[in-house]
Design a protein around this motif. Structure first.
Motif, mmCIF file in Angstrom:
data_model
loop_
_atom_site.group_PDB
_atom_site.id
_atom_site.type_symbol
_atom_site.label_atom_id
_atom_site.label_comp_id
_atom_site.label_asym_id
_atom_site.label_seq_id
_atom_site.Cartn_x
_atom_site.Cartn_y
_atom_site.Cartn_z
ATOM 1 N N ILE A 1 1.013 -1.092 -0.405
ATOM 2 C CA ILE A 1 -0.069 -0.089 -0.149
ATOM 3 C C ILE A 1 1.021 1.724 0.259
ATOM 4 C CG2 ILE A 1 -1.400 1.381 1.250
ATOM 5 C CD1 ILE A 1 -3.129 -1.068 2.197
ATOM 6 N N ILE A 2 1.888 1.310 0.515
ATOM 7 C CA ILE A 2 3.020 2.118 0.840
ATOM 8 C C ILE A 2 3.400 2.506 -0.621
ATOM 9 C CG2 ILE A 2 5.008 3.340 1.754
ATOM 10 C CD1 ILE A 2 4.172 1.899 4.249
ATOM 11 N N ALA A 3 3.867 1.325 -1.206
ATOM 12 C CA ALA A 3 4.588 1.741 -2.744
ATOM 13 C C ALA A 3 3.713 1.927 -3.551
ATOM 14 C CB ALA A 3 5.642 0.559 -2.268
ATOM 15 N N THR A 4 2.780 1.812 -3.310
ATOM 16 C CA THR A 4 1.217 2.041 -4.653
ATOM 17 C C THR A 4 1.208 3.062 -4.258
ATOM 18 O OG1 THR A 4 0.190 1.163 -3.367
ATOM 19 C CG2 THR A 4 0.597 -0.664 -4.952
ATOM 20 N N MET A 5 0.739 3.907 -3.197
ATOM 21 C CA MET A 5 0.621 4.652 -3.097
ATOM 22 C C MET A 5 1.587 6.677 -3.427
ATOM 23 S SD MET A 5 -2.734 5.911 -1.322
ATOM 24 C CE MET A 5 -2.717 7.909 -0.697
ATOM 25 N N GLN A 6 2.756 5.117 -4.288
ATOM 26 C CA GLN A 6 4.093 6.974 -4.482
ATOM 27 C C GLN A 6 4.389 6.113 -5.567
ATOM 28 O OE1 GLN A 6 7.417 7.452 -0.758
ATOM 29 N NE2 GLN A 6 6.157 5.588 -0.639
ATOM 30 N N VAL A 7 3.111 5.501 -6.326
ATOM 31 C CA VAL A 7 4.016 5.104 -8.073
ATOM 32 C C VAL A 7 4.129 6.362 -8.685
ATOM 33 C CG1 VAL A 7 1.032 4.965 -8.163
ATOM 34 C CG2 VAL A 7 2.547 4.120 -10.286
ATOM 35 N N PHE A 8 4.854 6.515 -9.787
ATOM 36 C CA PHE A 8 5.670 6.891 -10.801
ATOM 37 C C PHE A 8 5.925 7.364 -11.644
ATOM 38 C CE2 PHE A 8 9.382 10.385 -11.942
ATOM 39 C CZ PHE A 8 8.774 11.115 -12.186
ATOM 40 N N THR A 9 6.827 6.201 -11.728
ATOM 41 C CA THR A 9 7.678 5.808 -13.474
ATOM 42 C C THR A 9 6.284 5.108 -13.866
ATOM 43 O OG1 THR A 9 9.547 4.280 -11.403
ATOM 44 C CG2 THR A 9 9.608 4.317 -13.659
ATOM 45 N N GLU A 10 5.850 4.407 -14.097
ATOM 46 C CA GLU A 10 4.423 3.713 -14.627
ATOM 47 C C GLU A 10 4.288 5.175 -15.186
ATOM 48 O OE1 GLU A 10 5.941 0.580 -12.289
ATOM 49 O OE2 GLU A 10 4.791 2.766 -11.866
ATOM 50 N N PRO A 11 3.496 6.496 -14.865
ATOM 51 C CA PRO A 11 2.546 7.415 -15.726
ATOM 52 C C PRO A 11 3.750 8.451 -16.319
ATOM 53 C CG PRO A 11 2.405 7.483 -12.754
ATOM 54 C CD PRO A 11 3.037 6.038 -13.434
ATOM 55 N N PHE A 12 4.571 8.041 -15.940
ATOM 56 C CA PHE A 12 5.462 8.780 -15.972
ATOM 57 C C PHE A 12 6.288 8.991 -17.415
ATOM 58 C CE2 PHE A 12 10.146 10.487 -16.869
ATOM 59 C CZ PHE A 12 9.662 11.796 -16.569
ATOM 60 N N VAL A 13 6.484 7.380 -17.226
ATOM 61 C CA VAL A 13 6.980 7.219 -18.490
ATOM 62 C C VAL A 13 6.186 6.916 -19.896
ATOM 63 C CG1 VAL A 13 8.848 4.858 -19.748
ATOM 64 C CG2 VAL A 13 9.234 6.536 -17.234
ATOM 65 N N ILE A 14 5.218 6.146 -19.718
ATOM 66 C CA ILE A 14 4.051 5.208 -19.661
ATOM 67 C C ILE A 14 3.117 6.093 -20.564
ATOM 68 C CG2 ILE A 14 2.306 3.437 -20.528
ATOM 69 C CD1 ILE A 14 3.498 2.033 -18.403
ATOM 70 N N THR A 15 2.577 6.829 -19.704
ATOM 71 C CA THR A 15 1.090 7.798 -20.053
ATOM 72 C C THR A 15 1.830 9.338 -20.038
ATOM 73 O OG1 THR A 15 0.409 8.113 -17.738
ATOM 74 C CG2 THR A 15 0.065 5.993 -19.716
ATOM 75 N N GLY A 16 2.549 9.808 -19.449
ATOM 76 C CA GLY A 16 3.113 11.664 -19.125
ATOM 77 C C GLY A 16 1.726 11.817 -18.214
ATOM 78 N N GLY A 17 1.155 11.022 -17.533
ATOM 79 C CA GLY A 17 -0.058 11.938 -16.466
ATOM 80 C C GLY A 17 -1.174 11.794 -17.419
ATOM 81 N N GLY A 18 -1.365 11.158 -18.644
ATOM 82 C CA GLY A 18 -3.052 11.562 -19.538
ATOM 83 C C GLY A 18 -3.090 10.212 -19.609
ATOM 84 N N PRO A 19 -4.174 9.882 -20.608
ATOM 85 C CA PRO A 19 -5.035 10.885 -21.036
ATOM 86 C C PRO A 19 -6.018 11.620 -20.587
ATOM 87 C CG PRO A 19 -6.302 8.530 -21.976
ATOM 88 C CD PRO A 19 -4.553 8.584 -20.676
ATOM 89 N N GLU A 20 -6.370 13.055 -20.794
ATOM 90 C CA GLU A 20 -7.015 13.726 -20.122
ATOM 91 C C GLU A 20 -6.812 13.854 -18.274
ATOM 92 O OE1 GLU A 20 -11.122 11.801 -21.059
ATOM 93 O OE2 GLU A 20 -10.485 12.959 -22.546
ATOM 94 N N ASN A 21 -6.011 13.452 -17.698
ATOM 95 C CA ASN A 21 -5.438 12.889 -16.379
ATOM 96 C C ASN A 21 -5.630 12.179 -16.328
ATOM 97 O OD1 ASN A 21 -3.920 16.115 -16.145
ATOM 98 N ND2 ASN A 21 -5.743 17.017 -15.968
ATOM 99 N N ALA A 22 -5.773 10.946 -16.625
ATOM 100 C CA ALA A 22 -6.744 9.815 -16.082
ATOM 101 C C ALA A 22 -5.710 8.990 -15.495
ATOM 102 C CB ALA A 22 -7.343 8.715 -17.327
ATOM 103 N N THR A 23 -4.436 9.285 -15.119
ATOM 104 C CA THR A 23 -2.742 8.639 -14.771
ATOM 105 C C THR A 23 -2.023 9.642 -13.776
ATOM 106 O OG1 THR A 23 -1.258 8.538 -16.812
ATOM 107 C CG2 THR A 23 -3.351 6.986 -16.590
ATOM 108 N N VAL A 24 -2.811 10.680 -13.361
ATOM 109 C CA VAL A 24 -2.253 11.479 -13.043
ATOM 110 C C VAL A 24 -1.902 11.326 -10.911
ATOM 111 C CG1 VAL A 24 -2.191 13.892 -11.768
ATOM 112 C CG2 VAL A 24 -1.913 13.557 -14.836
ATOM 113 N N THR A 25 -0.981 10.965 -10.877
ATOM 114 C CA THR A 25 -0.574 10.733 -9.518
ATOM 115 C C THR A 25 -0.077 11.787 -8.938
ATOM 116 O OG1 THR A 25 1.450 10.066 -9.775
ATOM 117 C CG2 THR A 25 -0.125 8.247 -10.172
ATOM 118 N N VAL A 26 -0.272 11.188 -7.069
ATOM 119 C CA VAL A 26 0.505 12.582 -5.901
ATOM 120 C C VAL A 26 1.879 12.514 -6.226
ATOM 121 C CG1 VAL A 26 0.687 12.659 -3.748
ATOM 122 C CG2 VAL A 26 -1.719 12.130 -4.104
#
Length: 316
Positions: free
Chosen positions: A245-270
């Motif tokens: 839970i602690i690790a997944t709350m800090q997810v960054f690499t996948e949205p940064f590399v694969i989606t860039g936070g998109g589409p339509e902010n669907a993968t923007v994480t904290v």
């Protein structure tokens, strides 16, 4: 006449006291402690410089208007107010919590099942353990880039496989409805190897006599897992759940590399929003304020979780 020879006075030799065994033990213990702390000193210095100091510094900057190269200005809670009013703030927390829930549903059960299967194998155990652990040895960015190509809606391997099977294709990481689930699959594949090995170690520590007794009582495989395996590995399961839970709350690499936070902010994480505040908006005060919020939330959750699990163990 006989000459009397005077004898010199006898010298009284005082016995030398043997060293006290208790004193020797204390000196040896002190020496061992000093040697141990000497070895730990390097690690403590690294933690102080690269973990503790940045964390304390981030808490201070959260209450300042700070730009590298300029003097910080104390602004109180203005950074927190501005972050809370950001339209992306709610999206980031919703996506992060959804990602964590999906990771628990998908990525928490699969490693345990794989560990059960590997534990029952009689041949090629080492080979399959290497196969399961192999994704962990791939650098996270490389792994994300491979999955980005795999998810390509045009020539990606995923859609090519669906076309070969005459099944409908998907947008995968390019679709607003499927992007987050696609990232959960990537994170599960990339990180489950270490979890599987921990579960395997816990399973091999379960006494075989318990399984034999359960078999004599007529328990089938599912009953043995429910009444023997899970209770015997309960502590490991609970700790790995907390860490996941602690690790997944800090997810960054996948949205940064694969989606860039998109589409339509669907993968923007904290964490991705923290990155945007710091390196795209040049707002380090806002980034640190959001970091402090995440720190407080994870700290409070960890304390409550450990308290509940400890109370459950005491009741049991």
């Amino acid at each position: 006449m006989t000459k009397t020879v005077e004898r010199p006075p006898a010298v009284r030799v005082r016995p030398v006291k043997a060293p006290s065994p208790a004193g020797d033990r204390r000196r040896r213990r002190l020496t061992d402690h000093l040697r141990a702390y000497g070895f730990l000193l390097g690690g403590l210095i690294c933690f102080a410089l690269f973990s503790w100091y940045p964390a304390i510094r981030a808490v201070v900057i959260a209450f300042q208007k700070y730009t590298p190269g300029s003097d910080p200005e104390w602004v109180g809670t203005a950074n927190f107010t501005r972050v809370l009013q950001d339209p992306e703030f709610a999206d980031a927390w919703r996506n992060t919590l959804t990602f964590t829930l999906l990771a628990l549903l998908i990525g928490f059960a699969i490693p345990f099942v794989l560990a059960l299967v590997l534990n029952e194998l009689r041949h090629a155990k080492a080979f399959f353990r290497v196969v399961v652990y192999l994704p962990v040895m791939i650098p996270p960015v490389v792994s994300a880039l491979l999955w980005k190509w795999f998810y390509d809606p045009g020539a990606g391997l995923a859609n090519e496989a669906l076309r070969f099977l005459h099944l409908p294709t998907s947008n995968w990481s390019n679709g607003a409805d499927t992007a987050l689930v696609s990232l959960v699959i990537v994170a599960t594949w990339a990180n489950m190897g270490g979890t599987v090995l921990v579960y395997l170690a816990a399973l091999q520590a379960v006494p075989g006599e318990l399984y034999e007794a359960a078999e004599l009582d007529g328990a089938n495989l599912l009953q043995r897992i429910r009444h023997v395996t899970i209770p015997q590995t309960r502590f490991v399961i609970l700790m790995l759940m907390l860490l996941q839970i602690i690790a997944t709350m800090q997810v960054f690499t996948e949205p940064f590399v694969i989606t860039g936070g998109g589409p339509e902010n669907a993968t923007v994480t904290v964490l991705y929003l923290i990155y945007k505040y710091a390196f795209l908006y040049n707002d380090f005060g806002g980034a640190c304020a959001l970091s402090v919020m995440l720190l407080v939330l994870l700290g409070a959750f960890s304390a409550v979780y450990l308290r509940l699990t400890r109370s459950g163990e005491e009741a049991a």
